[in-house]
Design a protein around this motif. Structure first.
Motif, PDB file in Angstrom:
ATOM      1  N   TRP A 103       0.835  -1.212   0.000  1.00  0.00           N
ATOM      2  CA  TRP A 103       0.000   0.000   0.000  1.00  0.00           C
ATOM      3  C   TRP A 103       0.868   1.260   0.000  1.00  0.00           C
ATOM      4  N   ARG A 104       1.949   1.209   0.781  1.00  0.00           N
ATOM      5  CA  ARG A 104       2.779   2.392   0.967  1.00  0.00           C
ATOM      6  C   ARG A 104       3.912   2.518  -0.055  1.00  0.00           C
ATOM      7  N   TRP A 105       3.943   1.602  -1.008  1.00  0.00           N
ATOM      8  CA  TRP A 105       4.994   1.648  -2.046  1.00  0.00           C
ATOM      9  C   TRP A 105       4.938   2.996  -2.758  1.00  0.00           C
ATOM     10  N   SER A 135       4.824   5.823  -1.501  1.00  0.00           N
ATOM     11  CA  SER A 135       3.970   6.771  -0.785  1.00  0.00           C
ATOM     12  C   SER A 135       4.520   6.983   0.616  1.00  0.00           C
ATOM     13  N   PRO A 136       5.396   7.978   0.793  1.00  0.00           N
ATOM     14  CA  PRO A 136       6.057   8.123   2.087  1.00  0.00           C
ATOM     15  C   PRO A 136       5.164   8.690   3.187  1.00  0.00           C
ATOM     16  N   TYR A 137       4.046   9.300   2.813  1.00  0.00           N
ATOM     17  CA  TYR A 137       3.180   9.941   3.806  1.00  0.00           C
ATOM     18  C   TYR A 137       1.831   9.222   3.867  1.00  0.00           C
ATOM     19  N   PRO A 138       1.078   9.462   4.964  1.00  0.00           N
ATOM     20  CA  PRO A 138      -0.217   8.767   5.091  1.00  0.00           C
ATOM     21  C   PRO A 138      -1.116   9.044   3.889  1.00  0.00           C
ATOM     22  N   LEU A 139      -1.836   8.033   3.454  1.00  0.00           N
ATOM     23  CA  LEU A 139      -2.724   8.153   2.305  1.00  0.00           C
ATOM     24  C   LEU A 139      -4.176   8.366   2.733  1.00  0.00           C
ATOM     25  N   ASN A 140      -4.384   8.439   4.030  1.00  0.00           N
ATOM     26  CA  ASN A 140      -5.719   8.661   4.569  1.00  0.00           C
ATOM     27  C   ASN A 140      -5.956  10.168   4.628  1.00  0.00           C
ATOM     28  N   TRP A 141      -6.664  10.705   3.636  1.00  0.00           N
ATOM     29  CA  TRP A 141      -6.879  12.146   3.557  1.00  0.00           C
ATOM     30  C   TRP A 141      -7.599  12.654   4.806  1.00  0.00           C
ATOM     31  N   ASP A 142      -8.490  11.830   5.356  1.00  0.00           N
ATOM     32  CA  ASP A 142      -9.282  12.275   6.508  1.00  0.00           C
ATOM     33  C   ASP A 142      -8.434  12.510   7.758  1.00  0.00           C
ATOM     34  N   THR A 160      -4.015  -4.205  -7.976  1.00  0.00           N
ATOM     35  CA  THR A 160      -4.674  -3.446  -9.047  1.00  0.00           C
ATOM     36  C   THR A 160      -5.621  -2.402  -8.458  1.00  0.00           C
ATOM     37  N   ASN A 161      -6.274  -2.720  -7.366  1.00  0.00           N
ATOM     38  CA  ASN A 161      -7.157  -1.757  -6.690  1.00  0.00           C
ATOM     39  C   ASN A 161      -6.342  -0.570  -6.179  1.00  0.00           C
ATOM     40  N   THR A 162      -5.174  -0.886  -5.619  1.00  0.00           N
ATOM     41  CA  THR A 162      -4.279   0.168  -5.123  1.00  0.00           C
ATOM     42  C   THR A 162      -3.839   1.071  -6.274  1.00  0.00           C
ATOM     43  N   ILE A 163      -3.503   0.453  -7.387  1.00  0.00           N
ATOM     44  CA  ILE A 163      -3.072   1.227  -8.568  1.00  0.00           C
ATOM     45  C   ILE A 163      -4.180   2.180  -8.991  1.00  0.00           C
ATOM     46  N   TYR A 164      -5.391   1.672  -9.044  1.00  0.00           N
ATOM     47  CA  TYR A 164      -6.528   2.502  -9.459  1.00  0.00           C
ATOM     48  C   TYR A 164      -6.727   3.644  -8.466  1.00  0.00           C
ATOM     49  N   LEU A 222       6.565   9.885  -6.954  1.00  0.00           N
ATOM     50  CA  LEU A 222       5.808   9.413  -5.794  1.00  0.00           C
ATOM     51  C   LEU A 222       4.313   9.392  -6.098  1.00  0.00           C
ATOM     52  N   LEU A 223       3.593   8.690  -5.212  1.00  0.00           N
ATOM     53  CA  LEU A 223       2.132   8.661  -5.250  1.00  0.00           C
ATOM     54  C   LEU A 223       1.694   9.144  -3.876  1.00  0.00           C
ATOM     55  N   THR A 224       1.315  10.388  -3.780  1.00  0.00           N
ATOM     56  CA  THR A 224       1.195  10.972  -2.445  1.00  0.00           C
ATOM     57  C   THR A 224       0.207  12.132  -2.406  1.00  0.00           C
TER      58      THR A 224
END
Lengths: 624, 269
Positions: free
Chosen positions: A121-123, A125-132, A451-455, A465-467
């Protein structure tokens, strides 16, 4: 590497309430044996902490006006914790070897699976991916500054809709006060812990219901690897997902008690329901209803009046089906200042969301699981179909926010799928073939998760990065903390930048991500091109009911801000619309900033610059 | 024997049901996507494009713009207007859904890059190789026309609002005095506008493209024996590669580097 204080803070969220709760249990002289005692201690301890916070705010501060709320909270809770060590001392010495029901290999599986999923999941992505997390941390920051209430909107204007009490945030604020963490590290650590608990809960729930470790294996696999949009159960730590995890543990506790003919006492059920409700009103209410309904079913199923209950249940299911059919005619999109419209999905959209999370596995394994459960005729498994089915019908109705109920329903649906998968594997008569089958399905769901993560992360590209956040935004926040840490500051920018900085710097903004319409208009750069003096007046006029006369107003001109400024007015004003990804400054952006600072040094002063943003001090003098 | 049959059926059932589950996944349209410094490269139905997330500016490598240079000096596009109007060509980004799944998963770990295949009268395959902020866009024309091919022209589109200039101080796009003053103010660069023609041979081997609306700078580099041109009429950078006779296929390359500012780009010299 995640900082130690962040890890301590995260672990303290569970350890402190468990210790305090055990002490409360001892004080209440409860000798009743219960299954999952640590769950009960956690609930009691958490409620004690919340109760103490409310007493501090509504009683002690009134009796001793000069007191500091955070000191009272931190001191009181830490004091209770130390006291509990004494009260529990004998218990922990006696039970020093922590007796796990699960074998070491199962623990290795839970941790290993959680680590693998979290790593995937964190590949990049160095920071939290939970926007909330931004809004929740913003509320915690405000509590840590001493502003507190039972009602979230009275603590921070980031909360415009009171979907829950401040219980969740009180727990977070307490541990962050005792062990001050690096905010971003804390949220990474707590996300991992949460994922671990989801996997553990999925296993324990499935094992208790089915008494089959293969089914428990598949349930835990699905628990960790299925990530749904909107509910975010496995990977985001937030009130609705926290409610769901505690609910499943409580449900399992009840079933275990029923099987051992030792149901938890009704007063404990009441306290648990209160806990769930306070964490999240709507999800908690449904969770409490399911617990209470199950409790009634277990205690009264042999009672003559039970037939009436089953009749009522059938009527309820029919009513739900009717609701589902007429729901397209009901318009509740006005809820939450129009945000509800964005969460009102039609059937096609919901099916698409399921497809993203599951591929076609729902269609493949749910019918298999139902067929297997019906042939096995186990009461508990049949109950799972009923509850899962009711929640699924609710989820599919065409009303806003209904999809959120799947945060509870997914555990039941996964168990049904796991029964189907377990039935397939159990037909293989050699261990190595069963391992092959289980491994193949594990890899399949691993690929579905990938694949869900990619989407999900597709829109988050920023350089390689993906962040949601950039390193430059974090550095800018650190600059503000170092230079203005103790001063009165109001930050101004587009809603997304506001939300980010409010969480990671601790400084206030008007509304964060949920800035009101007035603020959105006042910070819009187009006014500067029309009339710089008016723009300055509007920035100075941004009204924040909690920071009425800030000493410093800083305008953050980020790449995100300039992109937001170019959006159509409908999107700029919409609560659901955000720039989810960082953006660096362009040549045109630099031009604007340069013009503001060089043409009107009486109004704006550059105080910070990096490739992603510039921060301007908004001067307060202007001619009338 | 009966048990063997049962095992076979069960294991086959698991494989089939698992495969069906996986087949149903949703994937973004443009996979794979590969980061190149501050920008991204991905395949689209018209070819490969370099772009920056959230910004609607695309630098394209299209077979409709790339061209063959014939012996008589005439030029024809890889995919001609007649083929476009008659819809008599085929664009292929992925061979199958399974290939798309495979590429998506590999690209998540940085192990796949986009390709695009066009089949008209000519068959052209576009692919990229990326190392950090450096990208090579390859095009393979197969089979190479047997007679009369003098060379191939590869193109990158740019916008008329871009700064397009070389390291010798020549500016190839018309910019306002104000913008030129800002370029000097921010980066110490002061190129002079080239006027009088619509197509210029770039004297050196490198060209800079600075789009004022994206946070990135591109350098396009040619290698010997390529020639680097700027076409103001079509807003294309053209890289012409002479043909080698006797080869079955024609491979040509464009080298692009991405930097976050002109200062960084200039330091790369």
């Amino acid at each position: 590497m995640i900082q130690l204080s962040s890890i301590l803070s995260c672990l303290a969220l569970f350890v402190i309430p468990i210790f305090v709760g055990r002490a409360v249990w001892m004080i209440l002289k409860k000798r009743t044996s219960i299954s999952f005692p640590w769950l009960t201690y956690f609930i009691l301890g958490s409620l004690t902490i919340f109760g103490w916070a409310l007493i501090s705010q509504y009683l002690l501060l009134k009796l001793f006006p000069g007191s500091n709320f955070v000191f009272l909270l931190k001191g009181g809770v830490f004091g209770c914790f130390l006291l509990s060590l004494g009260i529990n001392g004998k218990f922990w010495r006696k039970n020093f070897r922590f007796r796990l029901r699960n074998s070491p290999w199962e623990i290795v599986w839970f941790l290993g699976l959680a680590a693998l999923i979290f790593g995937l999941w964190r590949w990049r992505s160095p920071y939290p991916l939970n926007w909330d997390f931004l809004e929740h941390q913003a509320l915690v920051n405000t509590i840590l500054k001493g502003r507190y209430s039972f009602v979230t909107s009275r603590i921070s204007d980031t909360f415009i809709f009171n979907g829950y009490s401040s219980f969740f945030h009180t727990l977070l604020a307490t541990v962050q006060a005792i062990f001050p963490p690096k905010v971003l590290d804390f949220w990474l650590a707590i996300s991992f812990c949460h994922l671990f608990l989801v996997i553990l809960a999925s296993w324990i729930f499935a094992e208790q219901i089915s008494q089959d470790k293969t089914i428990a294996f598949f349930s835990s696999l699905l628990g960790g690897l299925i990530f749904e949009s909107v509910t975010f159960t496995s990977l985001f730590f937030m009130p609705q997902t926290f409610t769901a995890v505690i609910f499943i543990f409580l449900f399992t506790q009840m079933i275990r008690g029923a099987q051992a003919e030792n149901l938890p006492p009704s007063w404990l059920l009441g306290i648990s329901c209160l806990f769930l409700f306070l964490i999240h009103y709507v999800i908690g209410f449904l969770a409490a209803l399911i617990l209470a309904g199950t409790y009634l079913y277990i205690t009264l199923r042999d009672h003559p009046a039970a037939k009436i209950g089953f009749g009522l249940l059938k009527i309820m299911v029919i009513l739900l089906l009717i609701l589902g059919l007429v729901s397209p005619l009901i318009n509740l999109n006005f809820l939450n200042q129009g945000e509800a419209k964005f969460y009102n999905f039609n059937l096609a959209k919901k099916l698409f969301l399921f497809q993203r999370a599951y591929g076609l596995s729902l269609i493949v394994f749910v019918p298999l699981g139902i067929k297997e459960i019906l042939s096995r005729r186990k009461k508990e498994e049949f109950l799972v179909i009923v509850i899962g089915g009711i929640i699924f019908i609710l989820v599919l109705t065409n009303l806003p926010y209904m999809f959120k109920f799947y945060v509870l329903g997914r555990f039941f649906i996964h168990l049904v799928m796991a029964v189907g998968m377990g039935a397939l594997v159990s037909r293989l008569n050699s261990r190595s073939l069963r391992m092959l089958g289980m491994s193949f399905l594990a890899v399949t769901f691993g690929l579905i998760f990938t694949t869900n993560t990619i989407y999900w992360k597709e829109i988050l590209y920023y350089q390689s990065l993906l962040t949601h956040l950039s390193g430059n935004e974090v550095k800018a926040a650190e600059f503000l903390i170092n230079k203005y840490g103790q001063k009165s500051v109001l930050l101004l920018s587009d809603p997304a930048t506001q939300g980010i900085f409010e969480a990671i710097s601790g400084f206030n903004t008007q509304g964060g991500v949920y800035a009101n319409l007035s603020t959105r208009k006042e910070v819009d750069i187009k006014t500067f091109f029309e009339n710089p003096d008016l723009f300055s007046r509007e920035l100075n006029g941004v009204y924040d009911r909690f920071e009425v006369n800030p000493t410093n107003r800083f305008l953050i001109l980020s790449g995100r801000y300039f992109l937001w400024a170019k959006r159509p007015i409908e999107e700029k004003n919409a609560l659901y619309f955000n720039l989810w990804t960082p953006a660096d400054l362009t040549f045109e952006d630099y031009k604007v900033g340069y013009q503001m600072v060089t043409s009107r040094p009486d109004l704006f002063e550059l105080i910070y610059l990096n490739p992603t943003l510039m921060i301007l001090k908004v001067k307060s003098s202007f001619t009338l | 024997m009966k048990q063997l049959g049962k095992n076979l059926r069960s294991i086959l059932g698991i494989f089939v049901l698992g495969t069906i589950s996986l087949w149903g996944v949703s994937l973004p349209e443009n996979v794979p996507v590969k980061p190149v410094g501050e920008m991204l490269v991905a395949g689209f139905k018209n070819g490969l494009s370099l772009y920056q997330n959230q910004r609607p500016y695309y630098y394209n490598f299209f077979p409709f713009d790339d061209y063959l240079i014939h012996g008589d000096g005439k030029r024809t596009a890889f995919i001609t207007q007649e083929e476009i109007k008659g819809n008599s060509y085929q664009a292929v980004l992925h061979q199958s859904h399974w290939q798309k799944i495979q590429k998506a998963v590999l690209s998540y770990f940085g192990l796949a890059t986009p390709t695009a295949i066009f089949k008209g009268e000519n068959k052209i395959t576009y692919s990229v190789s990326v190392e950090g902020n450096k990208m090579t866009v390859n095009s393979v024309l197969a089979p190479q026309p047997k007679t009369g091919l003098q060379g191939v022209g590869r193109t990158i589109s740019f916008y008329s609002s871009d700064f397009v200039f070389d390291f010798q101080g020549n500016l190839y796009t018309e910019k306002s005095e104000e913008d030129q003053a800002y370029l000097k103010q921010f980066y110490g660069i002061e190129p002079e506008l080239m006027e009088g023609k619509f197509r210029y041979r770039v004297p050196g081997r490198s060209l800079i493209i600075l789009n004022p609306n994206i946070a990135a700078v591109m350098i396009v580099r040619s290698v010997d024996p390529q020639e680097l041109w700027v076409n103001q009429y079509t807003n294309h950078v053209e890289i012409e590669t002479p043909a080698k006779s006797g080869k079955n296929e024609f491979l040509s390359k464009i080298q692009v580097e991405i930097y976050d500012s002109p200062k960084e780009a200039l330091r790369s010299l």
